[in-house]
Scaffold this active site. Structure first.
Site, PDB file in Angstrom:
ATOM      1  N   GLU A 206      19.841  78.384 -20.781  1.00 52.86           N
ATOM      2  CA  GLU A 206      19.678  78.976 -19.636  1.00 52.86           C
ATOM      3  C   GLU A 206      20.775  79.962 -19.582  1.00 52.86           C
ATOM      4  O   GLU A 206      21.077  80.878 -18.563  1.00 52.86           O
ATOM      5  CB  GLU A 206      19.666  78.272 -18.426  1.00 52.86           C
ATOM      6  CG  GLU A 206      18.759  76.612 -18.396  1.00 52.86           C
ATOM      7  CD  GLU A 206      18.085  76.403 -16.954  1.00 52.86           C
ATOM      8  OE1 GLU A 206      18.759  76.484 -16.458  1.00 52.86           O
ATOM      9  OE2 GLU A 206      17.478  75.502 -17.018  1.00 52.86           O
ATOM     10  N   LYS A 340      10.726  72.921  -7.342  1.00 51.58           N
ATOM     11  CA  LYS A 340       9.828  73.722  -8.933  1.00 51.58           C
ATOM     12  C   LYS A 340       8.546  73.671  -8.540  1.00 51.58           C
ATOM     13  O   LYS A 340       8.174  72.767  -8.782  1.00 51.58           O
ATOM     14  CB  LYS A 340      10.889  73.277 -10.007  1.00 51.58           C
ATOM     15  CG  LYS A 340      12.052  73.079 -10.265  1.00 51.58           C
ATOM     16  CD  LYS A 340      12.704  72.244 -11.097  1.00 51.58           C
ATOM     17  CE  LYS A 340      14.048  72.032 -12.007  1.00 51.58           C
ATOM     18  NZ  LYS A 340      14.111  71.023 -12.467  1.00 51.58           N
TER      19      LYS A 340
HETATM   20  P1  PGA Z   1      14.653  71.866 -16.952  1.00 48.50           P
HETATM   21  O1  PGA Z   1      15.675  72.065 -16.653  1.00 48.50           O
HETATM   22  O2  PGA Z   1      14.314  73.467 -16.781  1.00 48.50           O
HETATM   23  O3  PGA Z   1      15.008  72.235 -18.238  1.00 48.50           O
HETATM   24  O4  PGA Z   1      13.686  70.577 -16.661  1.00 48.50           O
HETATM   25  C1  PGA Z   1      16.579  72.329 -14.431  1.00 48.50           C
HETATM   26  C2  PGA Z   1      16.593  71.281 -14.111  1.00 48.50           C
HETATM   27  O5  PGA Z   1      16.724  69.992 -14.766  1.00 48.50           O
HETATM   28  O6  PGA Z   1      17.398  71.876 -12.753  1.00 48.50           O
HETATM   29 ZN    ZN Z   2      17.850  69.393 -12.203  1.00 50.33          ZN
END
Ligand code: PGA
Ligand code: ZN
Length: 431
Positions: A206, A340
């Protein structure tokens, strides 16, 4: 009517990890265009809606031809002629068309790209910015407070550290642009200090620094030094936030840590005690997924022990699902929901999750995934729906900077300008 869907098409584009992903483009009868791209996670919660991949050997099994086929043969014919302003009705059609509880038939990647493209097309067709369209007649939030990764670990850095995200939050910043200015300096100094110490291995998934620390706490100490080197007061101006992503550390109340002194296998109480020691020792205001998704009782016990001064964020445990958020809130497991969109599939369901969090008295953080693109929809979601925080990874790489830069643009458009949420700016934090 100029707001009907004339054309809807999916195409394969590529994400920040070089994997295929789904883009959906919608053209209305009035020639407005809306486009959106599905992101993808690496440390996914087991309750997440399914990211449909082809399997096999091409592109490591990550190809999305099945998802694109569903868009072309089922989604496009069903949605043609529908009014893009009817987001709820369109999302309900998508959920019914898929017909599975986990979106595994058409894929949450196909659904989320479609649902977000509908919102973009509606905003374009009605001549308003996306944040304004999403807010409807309701109030528009200020820009969200950024939560920005400095070191990557866990699944995002080959397991180099046990903890997945070491982040900072500019709790004392007067506005969005200043929050980024301060973070840029912390990020720069962290890279310099690590290089000087011979601990820098490159960049993690990231965009955070990929560290070669031997112990998790070295990352916390380095982070403190970077905050000070950047001329900021730890805790008051710049605080620390962690995403443990504990579901990657163990199951059934047994956790395995590689970067801690003995014992390296901890039970739920031992793991919680470790985090509580860190909370005492470091200016940590937020801790995400401190316990695994299958350990909700320990998650709740930790939330109580951490006290109301600490933001305890549930990600894998609630996966942007309104029902799960209600259940976690009733049990006291966490006090903040990570949001998300691709964990659930459609914007209307995301909205329900946000509402459930609000009704439970929880705060909300809109979050990107580790697999991202130039798509900036989530920044508009945070503003349009008044979510007070935004997490999109680090302060490097185009797919991350696209989101921060969009925030800077919105600062010039919003009635509130670049203002951050009012005090107490950090709802659960000590900052
Ligand atoms: P991921 O991680 O997008 O790889 O699932 C982000 C998070 O755990 O917040
Ligand atoms: Zn997370």
């Amino acid at each position: 009517m100029k707001t009907a869907i004339a054309e809807l098409r999916g195409r394969r584009v590529w994400d920040s990890r070089g994997r295929p992903t789904v883009e959906v483009e919608i053209r209305t009868t009035g020639d407005a265009v809306g486009r959106a791209i599905a992101p993808a996670g690496a440390s996914t919660g087991s309750g997440e809606a399914v990211d449909l991949r082809d399997g096999g050997s091409t592109f490591g099994g990550y190809d999305v031809r099945r998802a694109l086929y569903g868009i072309a043969t089922e989604i496009a014919p069903l949605l043609r002629g529908r009014d893009v302003r009817d987001q709820r009705a369109i999302d309900a059609l998508l959920v019914t068309l898929d017909g599975t509880p986990d979106k595994s038939r058409l894929g949450a990647n196909a659904l989320v790209a479609t649902s977000m493209a509908v919102a973009h097309a509606a905003a374009a067709a009605t001549g308003v910015p996306l944040w304004r369209h999403l807010a409807g007649d309701g109030p528009v939030g200020p820009l969200p407070l950024p939560e920005i990764q400095i070191f990557g670990g866990g699944a995002h850095a080959g397991g180099r550290l046990d903890v997945q995200d070491f982040m900072v939050i500019a709790v004392g910043a007067p506005d969005f642009a200043t929050a980024l200015d301060w973070t840029a300096e912390v990020h720069r100094h962290a890279g310099r200090l690590m290089a000087e110490a011979g601990r820098l291995c490159g960049v993690a998934d990231e965009g955070g620094w990929w560290p070669a620390f031997d112990r998790n706490e070295e990352a916390l100490e380095m982070l403190l030094r970077a905050i000070e080197a950047a001329g900021r007061l730890p805790g008051e101006e710049m605080a620390i936030a962690l995403d443990i992503a504990a579901s990657t550390l163990g199951r059934c109340g047994r956790y395995h840590l590689r970067r801690e002194a003995e014992p390296r296998e901890l039970d739920s109480d031992g793991l919680a005690a470790l985090w509580l020691r860190w909370l005492e020792r470091y200016p940590i205001v937020s801790i995400e997924d401190p316990l695994a998704e299958d350990d909700p009782a320990a998650f709740a016990a930790f939330t109580r022990a951490a006290g109301p001064g600490v933001q305890v964020v549930a990600d894998d445990l609630v996966v942007t699902d309104a029902a799960r958020i209600r259940r976690a809130a009733a049990a006291g497991a966490g006090n903040t929901a990570l949001i998300k969109p691709n964990q659930i599939g459609t914007l209307s369901e995301v909205r329900e999750a946000v509402r459930a969090a609000g009704e439970a008295g929880w705060a909300g953080i809109v979050s990107a995934r580790s697999g991202e693109t130039e798509d900036v929809t989530i920044v508009h979601l945070a503003v349009g729906w008044g979510l007070p925080q935004l997490k999109v990874g680090s302060f490097a790489r185009g797919e991350r900077m696209a989101k921060w830069n969009e925030g800077l643009r919105l600062a010039e458009e919003l009635p509130s300008g670049g203002a951050l949420p009012p005090a107490p700016r950090f709802p659960w934090g000590r900052g």
